[in-house]
Design an enzyme around this catalytic site. Structure first.
Site, mmCIF file in Angstrom:
data_model
loop_
_atom_site.group_PDB
_atom_site.id
_atom_site.type_symbol
_atom_site.label_atom_id
_atom_site.label_comp_id
_atom_site.label_asym_id
_atom_site.label_seq_id
_atom_site.Cartn_x
_atom_site.Cartn_y
_atom_site.Cartn_z
ATOM 1 N N PRO A 89 23.506 16.831 27.237
ATOM 2 C CA PRO A 89 22.662 15.879 26.496
ATOM 3 C C PRO A 89 22.996 15.751 25.020
ATOM 4 O O PRO A 89 22.229 16.147 24.139
ATOM 5 C CB PRO A 89 21.247 16.449 26.709
ATOM 6 N N CYS A 90 24.135 15.124 24.735
ATOM 7 C CA CYS A 90 24.517 14.889 23.342
ATOM 8 C C CYS A 90 23.543 13.940 22.660
ATOM 9 O O CYS A 90 23.474 13.907 21.427
ATOM 10 C CB CYS A 90 25.950 14.368 23.255
ATOM 11 N N HIS A 91 22.765 13.191 23.436
ATOM 12 C CA HIS A 91 21.768 12.304 22.840
ATOM 13 C C HIS A 91 20.634 13.095 22.182
ATOM 14 O O HIS A 91 19.867 12.547 21.403
ATOM 15 C CB HIS A 91 21.195 11.360 23.904
#
Length: 305
Positions: free
Chosen positions: A269-271
């Site tokens: 989850p780079c978001h």
């Protein structure tokens, strides 16, 4: 719908994809939602009304309310609140170590890395240096809640997940395949479809059926991606906190580059990586999509509360 792609895998040339059939259904919810999110993102300080948003996308207020809530689990007003800077600031863990943050929100520790119940392994540095030589990557394009998803798998598990809007499938494939240019690419939607169903359907997020992921990157990148996996849904972390987590507190800029190079969007989850102020900063697949994912996650948590 299907996408038939022809791929040149000669060692002297980069792989290329030729889209021969439209794969995106017309009138999909995400296209309408994307336009609403863009309006919200530009005008959130003005708190645009449901009527204004509906007029923007040619829907009735009632129709937009139903469509948006079906997609996000939140009303447009609730989504507007979820993508403000103030909300993003509240998501930040205030410097709490990521592993402690996992325990704090009731997770069972390193065995349960995040909401998708991911089990992961990394290819060896030697494997990475070959740029995919000897590796077969099967790929397919699938409809997702966030537009078209390009999914790439190896015999070890999910290796790549990228997003694109209709008409940019070639660019998405070129971007992803350039990361491992010596691999052999085979279109195989029968191999990738189970991953699409597993990743995007929360009813399939079960600890007894962990999602197998293989990380193909440098040692530093893999350590950053592993740190991202520890950020729970509904939380966020700054680049500096991630740098501290991996033992490189002065490497915030390098961490940002590694976050941007993450080939497993959404799953890793780079978001959930934000600027220290709560600013969303950059996102490889577009800030509108980053807002969409964060808002969608807020809706999932609200629905499961």
């Amino acid at each position: 719908m299907n996408a038939h792609m022809s791929v040149n895998t000669q060692m002297s040339m980069k792989p290329s994809a030729v889209l021969q059939r439209e794969i995106t259904p017309q009138g999909g919810d995400y296209e309408t939602v994307r336009r609403v999110i863009e309006k919200i993102s530009l005008d959130y300080r003005d708190q645009p009304s449901l009527e204004t948003l509906a007029e923007e996308v040619g829907e009735t207020p009632t129709g937009l309310q139903k469509l948006f809530t079906r997609w996000a689990g939140l009303s447009p007003k609730g989504f507007l609140q979820a993508v403000t800077l103030d909300h993003a600031r509240r998501l930040l863990d205030d410097g709490m170590p990521l592993l402690e943050a996992s325990y704090e929100v009731g997770m069972s520790g390193p065995g349960r890395l995040h909401d998708l119940f991911v089990t992961h392994e990394a290819m060896s540095p030697g494997d990475y240096k070959t740029r995919g030589d000897g590796l077969t990557i099967r790929y397919g394009f699938h409809i997702s809640p966030f537009g078209v998803a390009l999914i790439m798998v190896t015999d070890r598990g999910l290796a790549g997940l990228a997003f694109n809007d209709a008409g940019s499938e070639r660019a998405a494939f070129a971007d992803m395949s350039s990361r491992w240019p010596n691999a052999t690419y085979v279109e195989d939607m029968s191999a990738t479809a189970p991953y699409a169903a597993r990743v995007f359907d929360p009813t399939h997020w079960r600890s007894e059926e962990p999602l197998r992921v293989v990380m193909i990157g440098t040692d530093f990148q893999v350590r950053v991606w592993q740190a991202l996996l520890k950020i729970p849904m509904g939380k966020a972390c700054s680049y500096s906190a991630i740098a501290s987590e991996i033992g490189s507190p002065a490497a915030s800029r390098a961490v940002g580059a590694a976050v941007g190079a993450n080939p497993l969007s959404f799953v890793v989850p780079c978001h959930r990586a934000l600027g220290k102020s709560g600013a969303l900063t950059g996102y490889h697949w577009g800030l509108t999509r980053k807002r969409a994912i964060l808002g969608w996650e807020a809706g999932q948590l609200t629905g499961n509360a």
